[in-house]
Scaffold this motif. Structure first.
Motif, mmCIF file in Angstrom:
data_model
loop_
_atom_site.group_PDB
_atom_site.id
_atom_site.type_symbol
_atom_site.label_atom_id
_atom_site.label_comp_id
_atom_site.label_asym_id
_atom_site.label_seq_id
_atom_site.Cartn_x
_atom_site.Cartn_y
_atom_site.Cartn_z
ATOM 1 N N PRO A 76 0.847 -1.202 0.000
ATOM 2 C CA PRO A 76 0.000 0.000 0.000
ATOM 3 C C PRO A 76 0.883 1.253 0.000
ATOM 4 O O PRO A 76 1.999 1.244 0.538
ATOM 5 C CB PRO A 76 -0.781 -0.107 1.310
ATOM 6 N N GLY B 144 2.200 4.773 1.142
ATOM 7 C CA GLY B 144 2.308 5.300 2.497
ATOM 8 C C GLY B 144 2.067 6.800 2.606
ATOM 9 O O GLY B 144 2.721 7.457 3.389
ATOM 10 N N PHE B 145 1.125 7.326 1.829
ATOM 11 C CA PHE B 145 0.822 8.752 1.958
ATOM 12 C C PHE B 145 -0.687 8.953 1.947
ATOM 13 O O PHE B 145 -1.432 8.130 1.452
ATOM 14 C CB PHE B 145 1.496 9.582 0.855
ATOM 15 N N SER B 146 -1.113 10.067 2.489
ATOM 16 C CA SER B 146 -2.547 10.364 2.514
ATOM 17 C C SER B 146 -2.815 11.622 1.690
ATOM 18 O O SER B 146 -1.970 12.518 1.608
ATOM 19 C CB SER B 146 -3.038 10.562 3.947
ATOM 20 N N LEU B 147 -3.960 11.666 1.099
ATOM 21 C CA LEU B 147 -4.296 12.812 0.238
ATOM 22 C C LEU B 147 -5.142 13.803 0.953
ATOM 23 O O LEU B 147 -6.011 13.748 1.577
ATOM 24 C CB LEU B 147 -4.998 12.339 -1.030
#
Length: 52
Positions: free
Chosen positions: A47, A49-52
């Motif tokens: 997956p 490893g960052f969020s938007l």
């Protein structure tokens, strides 16, 4: 550091090919292919490893 292994085995395969050791060259090319396939599988199923 992770990508060093397939490049090292590829370099060794070329070196053995230049020296005329066909069996070792083909074995190292196959090992390199397996390493690339394994890393591809790892990177495709991880997956992000960052969020938007």
């Amino acid at each position: 550091m992770i990508m060093m292994l397939p490049f090292l085995t590829g370099m060794l395969a070329v070196w053995f090919g230049i020296r005329g050791q066909r069996r070792m060259c083909l074995s190292l090319w196959f090992i390199t292919l397996v390493i690339f396939a394994a890393w591809c599988q790892v990177h495709m199923t991880d997956p992000l490893g960052f969020s938007l």
